[in-house]
Design a protein around this motif. Structure first.
Motif, PDB file in Angstrom:
ATOM      1  N   LEU A  73       0.834  -1.199   0.000  1.00  0.00           N
ATOM      2  CA  LEU A  73       0.000   0.000   0.000  1.00  0.00           C
ATOM      3  C   LEU A  73       0.870   1.251   0.000  1.00  0.00           C
ATOM      4  O   LEU A  73       1.847   1.336   0.750  1.00  0.00           O
ATOM      5  CB  LEU A  73      -0.895   0.034   1.240  1.00  0.00           C
ATOM      6  CG  LEU A  73      -2.030  -0.971   1.314  1.00  0.00           C
ATOM      7  CD1 LEU A  73      -2.726  -0.887   2.667  1.00  0.00           C
ATOM      8  CD2 LEU A  73      -3.016  -0.758   0.184  1.00  0.00           C
ATOM      9  N   GLY A  74       0.498   2.217  -0.824  1.00  0.00           N
ATOM     10  CA  GLY A  74       1.181   3.500  -0.836  1.00  0.00           C
ATOM     11  C   GLY A  74       0.688   4.371   0.300  1.00  0.00           C
ATOM     12  O   GLY A  74      -0.408   4.153   0.844  1.00  0.00           O
ATOM     13  N   ASP A  75       1.467   5.363   0.666  1.00  0.00           N
ATOM     14  CA  ASP A  75       1.080   6.268   1.746  1.00  0.00           C
ATOM     15  C   ASP A  75      -0.237   6.979   1.454  1.00  0.00           C
ATOM     16  O   ASP A  75      -0.940   7.379   2.380  1.00  0.00           O
ATOM     17  CB  ASP A  75       2.177   7.317   1.983  1.00  0.00           C
ATOM     18  CG  ASP A  75       3.440   6.712   2.591  1.00  0.00           C
ATOM     19  OD1 ASP A  75       3.360   5.606   3.166  1.00  0.00           O
ATOM     20  OD2 ASP A  75       4.506   7.353   2.476  1.00  0.00           O
ATOM     21  N   ASP A  76      -0.556   7.135   0.176  1.00  0.00           N
ATOM     22  CA  ASP A  76      -1.784   7.832  -0.205  1.00  0.00           C
ATOM     23  C   ASP A  76      -2.981   6.888  -0.374  1.00  0.00           C
ATOM     24  O   ASP A  76      -4.059   7.328  -0.752  1.00  0.00           O
ATOM     25  CB  ASP A  76      -1.561   8.616  -1.499  1.00  0.00           C
ATOM     26  CG  ASP A  76      -1.183   7.718  -2.667  1.00  0.00           C
ATOM     27  OD1 ASP A  76      -0.614   6.626  -2.437  1.00  0.00           O
ATOM     28  OD2 ASP A  76      -1.456   8.105  -3.818  1.00  0.00           O
ATOM     29  N   GLU A  77      -2.794   5.597  -0.075  1.00  0.00           N
ATOM     30  CA  GLU A  77      -3.888   4.631  -0.198  1.00  0.00           C
ATOM     31  C   GLU A  77      -4.547   4.441   1.171  1.00  0.00           C
ATOM     32  O   GLU A  77      -3.871   4.350   2.192  1.00  0.00           O
ATOM     33  CB  GLU A  77      -3.379   3.294  -0.735  1.00  0.00           C
ATOM     34  CG  GLU A  77      -2.941   3.369  -2.182  1.00  0.00           C
ATOM     35  CD  GLU A  77      -2.594   2.008  -2.733  1.00  0.00           C
ATOM     36  OE1 GLU A  77      -3.475   1.365  -3.321  1.00  0.00           O
ATOM     37  OE2 GLU A  77      -1.425   1.593  -2.569  1.00  0.00           O
ATOM     38  N   ASP A  78      -5.873   4.374   1.161  1.00  0.00           N
ATOM     39  CA  ASP A  78      -6.663   4.244   2.380  1.00  0.00           C
ATOM     40  C   ASP A  78      -6.579   2.803   2.881  1.00  0.00           C
ATOM     41  O   ASP A  78      -7.168   1.901   2.285  1.00  0.00           O
ATOM     42  CB  ASP A  78      -8.113   4.629   2.090  1.00  0.00           C
ATOM     43  CG  ASP A  78      -8.962   4.720   3.343  1.00  0.00           C
ATOM     44  OD1 ASP A  78      -8.442   4.476   4.452  1.00  0.00           O
ATOM     45  OD2 ASP A  78     -10.155   5.048   3.215  1.00  0.00           O
ATOM     46  N   GLY A  79      -5.808   2.595   3.940  1.00  0.00           N
ATOM     47  CA  GLY A  79      -5.703   1.253   4.477  1.00  0.00           C
ATOM     48  C   GLY A  79      -4.589   1.130   5.483  1.00  0.00           C
ATOM     49  O   GLY A  79      -3.921   2.105   5.826  1.00  0.00           O
ATOM     50  N   ILE A  80      -4.420  -0.095   5.963  1.00  0.00           N
ATOM     51  CA  ILE A  80      -3.378  -0.394   6.939  1.00  0.00           C
ATOM     52  C   ILE A  80      -2.689  -1.698   6.547  1.00  0.00           C
ATOM     53  O   ILE A  80      -3.263  -2.518   5.840  1.00  0.00           O
ATOM     54  CB  ILE A  80      -3.928  -0.505   8.376  1.00  0.00           C
ATOM     55  CG1 ILE A  80      -4.948  -1.641   8.498  1.00  0.00           C
ATOM     56  CG2 ILE A  80      -4.515   0.811   8.853  1.00  0.00           C
ATOM     57  CD1 ILE A  80      -5.364  -1.943   9.927  1.00  0.00           C
ATOM     58  N   THR A  81      -1.489  -1.864   7.048  1.00  0.00           N
ATOM     59  CA  THR A  81      -0.733  -3.102   6.862  1.00  0.00           C
ATOM     60  C   THR A  81      -0.573  -3.754   8.227  1.00  0.00           C
ATOM     61  O   THR A  81      -0.216  -3.083   9.202  1.00  0.00           O
ATOM     62  CB  THR A  81       0.644  -2.806   6.234  1.00  0.00           C
ATOM     63  OG1 THR A  81       0.431  -2.182   4.966  1.00  0.00           O
ATOM     64  CG2 THR A  81       1.452  -4.075   6.051  1.00  0.00           C
ATOM     65  N   VAL A  82      -0.863  -5.054   8.287  1.00  0.00           N
ATOM     66  CA  VAL A  82      -0.808  -5.797   9.538  1.00  0.00           C
ATOM     67  C   VAL A  82       0.054  -7.045   9.327  1.00  0.00           C
ATOM     68  O   VAL A  82      -0.125  -7.763   8.342  1.00  0.00           O
ATOM     69  CB  VAL A  82      -2.226  -6.202  10.006  1.00  0.00           C
ATOM     70  CG1 VAL A  82      -2.178  -6.933  11.340  1.00  0.00           C
ATOM     71  CG2 VAL A  82      -3.137  -4.989  10.093  1.00  0.00           C
ATOM     72  N   ASP A  83       0.965  -7.294  10.252  1.00  0.00           N
ATOM     73  CA  ASP A  83       1.812  -8.477  10.198  1.00  0.00           C
ATOM     74  C   ASP A  83       0.973  -9.723  10.488  1.00  0.00           C
ATOM     75  O   ASP A  83       0.119  -9.710  11.376  1.00  0.00           O
ATOM     76  CB  ASP A  83       2.940  -8.356  11.223  1.00  0.00           C
ATOM     77  CG  ASP A  83       3.888  -9.531  11.154  1.00  0.00           C
ATOM     78  OD1 ASP A  83       4.744  -9.547  10.249  1.00  0.00           O
ATOM     79  OD2 ASP A  83       3.753 -10.438  11.999  1.00  0.00           O
ATOM     80  N   VAL A  84       1.231 -10.802   9.749  1.00  0.00           N
ATOM     81  CA  VAL A  84       0.414 -12.017   9.857  1.00  0.00           C
ATOM     82  C   VAL A  84       0.872 -13.005  10.925  1.00  0.00           C
ATOM     83  O   VAL A  84       0.247 -14.051  11.085  1.00  0.00           O
ATOM     84  CB  VAL A  84       0.322 -12.758   8.499  1.00  0.00           C
ATOM     85  CG1 VAL A  84      -0.302 -11.886   7.446  1.00  0.00           C
ATOM     86  CG2 VAL A  84       1.680 -13.285   8.069  1.00  0.00           C
ATOM     87  N   THR A  85       1.926 -12.699  11.660  1.00  0.00           N
ATOM     88  CA  THR A  85       2.430 -13.679  12.616  1.00  0.00           C
ATOM     89  C   THR A  85       1.595 -13.774  13.892  1.00  0.00           C
ATOM     90  O   THR A  85       1.709 -14.751  14.623  1.00  0.00           O
ATOM     91  CB  THR A  85       3.908 -13.411  12.977  1.00  0.00           C
ATOM     92  OG1 THR A  85       4.034 -12.070  13.452  1.00  0.00           O
ATOM     93  CG2 THR A  85       4.802 -13.630  11.762  1.00  0.00           C
ATOM     94  N   ALA A  86       0.751 -12.772  14.159  1.00  0.00           N
ATOM     95  CA  ALA A  86      -0.132 -12.826  15.329  1.00  0.00           C
ATOM     96  C   ALA A  86      -1.301 -13.773  15.042  1.00  0.00           C
ATOM     97  O   ALA A  86      -1.619 -14.050  13.882  1.00  0.00           O
ATOM     98  CB  ALA A  86      -0.654 -11.427  15.649  1.00  0.00           C
TER      99      ALA A  86
END
Length: 166
Positions: free
Chosen positions: A139-152
């Motif tokens: 995701l780019g900084d200008d894209e509406d969203g979040i990044t979440v790590d999958v290890t949890a």
């Protein structure tokens, strides 16, 4: 009133279906699996180990976009699983009438490869994982969203998504 669609994105084996189901249940929204929108020709290509082209993906993404818009027209927010690996694919989905927000489930090739190898009954073979990582545009900084790590654990990932999108 414009509704919101959460698109849970990432490479195969990142946990999209599991996390999306948790989010849909928590939010009381209908959920769609993008895999169910693939034409048979796309599924046959993937089963044979052939990566899809952008031309293969376009009608698939447009049908998913239309599903999101149809629910928006009825005033219902949605949750969708979709690899949405490239920004151009996300741009097509953002063409829906709903507000489209992305949840990128991110992990290393080693972690996701191990998960994908343990999965059975899916048409996406582990041999295509490298091509998915090669295509992945975070995701780019200008894209509406979040990044979440999958290890949890999935429940914690869903918690982080709900907190991060408020």
């Amino acid at each position: 009133m414009v509704t919101t669609c959460l698109v849970v994105m990432g490479v195969a084996g990142s946990g999209k279906s599991t996390v999306a189901r948790l989010l849909a249940d928590r939010l009381g929204r209908p959920m769609a699996e993008a895999d169910d929108f693939h034409p048979e020709a796309n599924i046959a290509k993937m089963r044979s180990g052939t990566p899809l082209t952008d031309a293969d993906r376009e009608p698939w993404l447009l049908s998913l976009r239309d599903w999101i818009s149809a629910h928006d027209a009825e005033g219902r927010g949605t949750v969708v699983t979709c690899s949405a690996l490239k920004r151009t694919y996300r741009d097509l989905l953002r063409g829906a009438t709903a507000q489209v927000r992305f949840v990128h489930l991110s992990g290393t090739p080693e972690v996701i490869g191990e998960r994908l190898s343990a999965r059975s009954g899916h048409f996406m073979p582990p041999s295509l994982l490298d091509s998915q990582f090669a295509d992945l545009e975070p995701l780019g900084d200008d894209e509406d969203g979040i990044t979440v790590d999958v290890t949890a654990p999935p429940e914690q990932i869903a918690d982080r998504v709900c907190e991060g999108l408020e």
